[in-house]
Scaffold this motif. Structure first.
Motif, PDB file in Angstrom:
ATOM      1  N   GLU A 157       4.214  -5.364  -3.778  1.00  0.00           N
ATOM      2  CA  GLU A 157       5.652  -5.471  -3.576  1.00  0.00           C
ATOM      3  C   GLU A 157       6.207  -6.784  -4.120  1.00  0.00           C
ATOM      4  O   GLU A 157       7.381  -6.895  -4.416  1.00  0.00           O
ATOM      5  CB  GLU A 157       5.973  -5.339  -2.088  1.00  0.00           C
ATOM      6  N   LYS A 158       5.357  -7.792  -4.251  1.00  0.00           N
ATOM      7  CA  LYS A 158       5.815  -9.104  -4.687  1.00  0.00           C
ATOM      8  C   LYS A 158       5.272  -9.460  -6.070  1.00  0.00           C
ATOM      9  O   LYS A 158       5.204 -10.633  -6.428  1.00  0.00           O
ATOM     10  CB  LYS A 158       5.380 -10.169  -3.667  1.00  0.00           C
ATOM     11  N   HIS A 159       4.890  -8.452  -6.829  1.00  0.00           N
ATOM     12  CA  HIS A 159       4.389  -8.664  -8.187  1.00  0.00           C
ATOM     13  C   HIS A 159       3.251  -9.684  -8.206  1.00  0.00           C
ATOM     14  O   HIS A 159       3.263 -10.663  -8.943  1.00  0.00           O
ATOM     15  CB  HIS A 159       5.522  -9.111  -9.121  1.00  0.00           C
ATOM     16  N   LYS A 160       2.259  -9.420  -7.381  1.00  0.00           N
ATOM     17  CA  LYS A 160       1.093 -10.291  -7.330  1.00  0.00           C
ATOM     18  C   LYS A 160       0.270 -10.170  -8.609  1.00  0.00           C
ATOM     19  O   LYS A 160       0.504  -9.304  -9.448  1.00  0.00           O
ATOM     20  CB  LYS A 160       0.226  -9.924  -6.129  1.00  0.00           C
ATOM     21  N   LEU A 161      -0.728 -11.034  -8.734  1.00  0.00           N
ATOM     22  CA  LEU A 161      -1.637 -11.001  -9.868  1.00  0.00           C
ATOM     23  C   LEU A 161      -2.856 -10.153  -9.533  1.00  0.00           C
ATOM     24  O   LEU A 161      -3.257 -10.047  -8.365  1.00  0.00           O
ATOM     25  CB  LEU A 161      -2.078 -12.422 -10.228  1.00  0.00           C
ATOM     26  N   LEU A 162      -3.470  -9.576 -10.535  1.00  0.00           N
ATOM     27  CA  LEU A 162      -4.699  -8.817 -10.317  1.00  0.00           C
ATOM     28  C   LEU A 162      -5.802  -9.712  -9.766  1.00  0.00           C
ATOM     29  O   LEU A 162      -6.671  -9.257  -9.017  1.00  0.00           O
ATOM     30  CB  LEU A 162      -5.162  -8.184 -11.635  1.00  0.00           C
ATOM     31  N   MET A 208       0.832  -1.196   0.000  1.00  0.00           N
ATOM     32  CA  MET A 208       0.000   0.000   0.000  1.00  0.00           C
ATOM     33  C   MET A 208       0.870   1.250   0.000  1.00  0.00           C
ATOM     34  O   MET A 208       1.992   1.229   0.480  1.00  0.00           O
ATOM     35  CB  MET A 208      -0.919   0.016   1.242  1.00  0.00           C
ATOM     36  N   MET A 209       0.311   2.325  -0.497  1.00  0.00           N
ATOM     37  CA  MET A 209       1.049   3.582  -0.562  1.00  0.00           C
ATOM     38  C   MET A 209       0.912   4.326   0.756  1.00  0.00           C
ATOM     39  O   MET A 209      -0.184   4.477   1.292  1.00  0.00           O
ATOM     40  CB  MET A 209       0.502   4.437  -1.697  1.00  0.00           C
ATOM     41  N   THR A 210       2.012   4.767   1.301  1.00  0.00           N
ATOM     42  CA  THR A 210       1.989   5.511   2.553  1.00  0.00           C
ATOM     43  C   THR A 210       1.655   6.966   2.295  1.00  0.00           C
ATOM     44  O   THR A 210       1.707   7.458   1.164  1.00  0.00           O
ATOM     45  CB  THR A 210       3.352   5.425   3.259  1.00  0.00           C
ATOM     46  N   LYS A 211       1.322   7.686   3.356  1.00  0.00           N
ATOM     47  CA  LYS A 211       1.031   9.117   3.230  1.00  0.00           C
ATOM     48  C   LYS A 211       2.246   9.854   2.691  1.00  0.00           C
ATOM     49  O   LYS A 211       2.135  10.759   1.870  1.00  0.00           O
ATOM     50  CB  LYS A 211       0.621   9.682   4.586  1.00  0.00           C
ATOM     51  N   LYS A 212       3.434   9.449   3.132  1.00  0.00           N
ATOM     52  CA  LYS A 212       4.665  10.095   2.669  1.00  0.00           C
ATOM     53  C   LYS A 212       4.852   9.881   1.177  1.00  0.00           C
ATOM     54  O   LYS A 212       5.203  10.793   0.428  1.00  0.00           O
ATOM     55  CB  LYS A 212       5.863   9.538   3.439  1.00  0.00           C
ATOM     56  N   VAL A 255      -8.414   4.504  -9.208  1.00  0.00           N
ATOM     57  CA  VAL A 255      -7.599   3.486  -8.540  1.00  0.00           C
ATOM     58  C   VAL A 255      -6.441   3.152  -9.467  1.00  0.00           C
ATOM     59  O   VAL A 255      -6.640   2.865 -10.649  1.00  0.00           O
ATOM     60  CB  VAL A 255      -8.406   2.211  -8.224  1.00  0.00           C
ATOM     61  N   ILE A 256      -5.228   3.222  -8.924  1.00  0.00           N
ATOM     62  CA  ILE A 256      -4.020   2.952  -9.712  1.00  0.00           C
ATOM     63  C   ILE A 256      -3.378   1.666  -9.201  1.00  0.00           C
ATOM     64  O   ILE A 256      -3.110   1.528  -8.007  1.00  0.00           O
ATOM     65  CB  ILE A 256      -3.022   4.117  -9.609  1.00  0.00           C
ATOM     66  N   PHE A 257      -3.155   0.730 -10.103  1.00  0.00           N
ATOM     67  CA  PHE A 257      -2.549  -0.547  -9.763  1.00  0.00           C
ATOM     68  C   PHE A 257      -1.095  -0.515 -10.238  1.00  0.00           C
ATOM     69  O   PHE A 257      -0.827  -0.371 -11.433  1.00  0.00           O
ATOM     70  CB  PHE A 257      -3.299  -1.697 -10.438  1.00  0.00           C
ATOM     71  N   LYS A 258      -0.160  -0.663  -9.295  1.00  0.00           N
ATOM     72  CA  LYS A 258       1.270  -0.590  -9.615  1.00  0.00           C
ATOM     73  C   LYS A 258       1.978  -1.875  -9.194  1.00  0.00           C
ATOM     74  O   LYS A 258       1.634  -2.488  -8.186  1.00  0.00           O
ATOM     75  CB  LYS A 258       1.919   0.609  -8.903  1.00  0.00           C
ATOM     76  N   ASN A 259       2.965  -2.229 -10.003  1.00  0.00           N
ATOM     77  CA  ASN A 259       3.857  -3.354  -9.699  1.00  0.00           C
ATOM     78  C   ASN A 259       3.160  -4.711  -9.691  1.00  0.00           C
ATOM     79  O   ASN A 259       3.657  -5.661  -9.082  1.00  0.00           O
ATOM     80  CB  ASN A 259       4.557  -3.140  -8.342  1.00  0.00           C
ATOM     81  N   PHE A 260       2.015  -4.812 -10.355  1.00  0.00           N
ATOM     82  CA  PHE A 260       1.366  -6.112 -10.493  1.00  0.00           C
ATOM     83  C   PHE A 260       1.913  -6.827 -11.724  1.00  0.00           C
ATOM     84  O   PHE A 260       2.365  -6.205 -12.684  1.00  0.00           O
ATOM     85  CB  PHE A 260      -0.155  -5.949 -10.611  1.00  0.00           C
ATOM     86  N   ASN A 261       1.857  -8.142 -11.688  1.00  0.00           N
ATOM     87  CA  ASN A 261       2.299  -8.962 -12.807  1.00  0.00           C
ATOM     88  C   ASN A 261       1.134  -9.082 -13.790  1.00  0.00           C
ATOM     89  O   ASN A 261       0.273  -9.949 -13.651  1.00  0.00           O
ATOM     90  CB  ASN A 261       2.735 -10.337 -12.305  1.00  0.00           C
TER      91      ASN A 261
END
Length: 308
Positions: free
Chosen positions: A22-27, A1-5, A45-51
């Motif tokens: 963080e572990k390149h999970k699947l959607l 998850m994205m932190t406030k920082k 909603v932005i999905f980042k670092n997914f496989n």
């Protein structure tokens, strides 16, 4: 998850949510109801670092789509699926707009998937129509609540026109549409669409300003003319205000490979910054005509639960 920082560092708008794997999970590992809740609340909603493989995209959008919109025929089919299309070609700047908001086929959700990010520039711009509406002067709000916009449209519908048949009246039974006909020699549908620039959002009792008022008509070949019901243009002082405040609220999103954006097209406006012609930028998009979940379903469900 994205932190406030992290959120503060992103230089992005506040009403959004980033799901970062963080572990390149699947959607497919995601909880569908959680995604709907995030979308209803944030509008983006932005999905980042997914496989995400090519075939995964349409499988994921299918979950949240009751039906898909018929996209403009100028766009190219991508990733081997008729519902996945290119974005508009070229490298020039595109002003913010709500996709196809001047037509009957106004999608509820727009999905953007980044195959190849540009090396520099070429960001996608976003403006939250909820925030934009709240920022407008009360007299400007009254103006748009009372005055609908008339879009005169010329929409290519046939790739290979059937010449010699001339014009044919082509009735479309949809609220706000009239004077519609097909010119078979051109393969073009001509219609007039009446639509308000402001409408109810997915959040109960909240209005949002999402429309096609900012785009220069020379960059939107489907719009022949844009005016008020009386045929006059929107007053210059009102156009100046909405443009100034939209510029203040519009933010840029810098793409990374495999980024996926789920955007409420009836709330957010989006556009594109220009980029160098030799810079490769490949973004594909999917247009969900109707979501698989009802409009403002979270707000209405909450009310029912409270009454029970």
């Amino acid at each position: 998850m994205m932190t406030k920082k992290d959120k503060e560092k992103s230089n992005f708008f506040s009403n959004y949510f980033v799901l970062s794997s963080e572990k390149h999970k699947l959607l497919s590992d995601l909880n569908n109801l959680d995604i709907i809740n995030l979308f209803e609340k944030n509008g983006c909603v932005i999905f980042k670092n997914f496989n995400i493989k090519d075939g995964d995209l349409i499988k994921f959008t299918n979950i949240y789509s009751h039906s898909y919109a018929a996209d403009a025929i100028r766009r190219v089919t991508k990733l081997g699926n008729k519902h996945i299309k290119s974005v508009d070609m070229g490298n020039e700047k595109i002003q913010i707009h709500s996709e196809a908001s001047f037509t009957e086929a106004w999608p509820e959700i727009i999905w953007f998937f980044c195959k190849v990010p540009p090396n520099k520039k070429g960001e996608t711009t976003f403006c939250d129509g909820l925030e934009l509406w709240d920022s407008l002067d009360k007299d400007t709000k009254s103006f748009f609540c009372f005055n609908p916009i008339v879009y005169e449209l010329s929409i290519p519908v046939i790739k290979k026109p059937k010449g010699g048949r001339g014009r044919q009246h082509w009735p479309i039974h949809s609220v706000g549409i009239g004077d519609s006909y097909i010119d078979w020699d051109q393969g073009t549908l001509f219609i007039k669409q009446v639509r308000y620039a402001v409408h109810e959002s997915r959040i109960p009792r909240k209005l949002c300003f999402a429309n096609h008022l900012f785009v220069d008509l020379k960059n939107e070949p489907q719009i022949i003319n844009r005016s008020l019901l009386n045929g006059k243009p929107i007053p210059k002082n009102i156009m100046k205000e909405i443009t100034t405040k939209a510029n203040i609220l519009t933010e840029k999103y810098k793409w990374e490979e495999n980024d996926l954006v789920m955007l409420d097209n009836k709330r957010f406006l989006h556009g594109r910054e220009s980029f160098d012609q030799e810079d490769l930028r490949e973004i594909v998009q999917v247009q969900t005509s109707r979501a698989s979940f009802p409009y403002d379903s979270i707000g209405r469900e909450s009310k029912i639960n409270k009454e029970i």
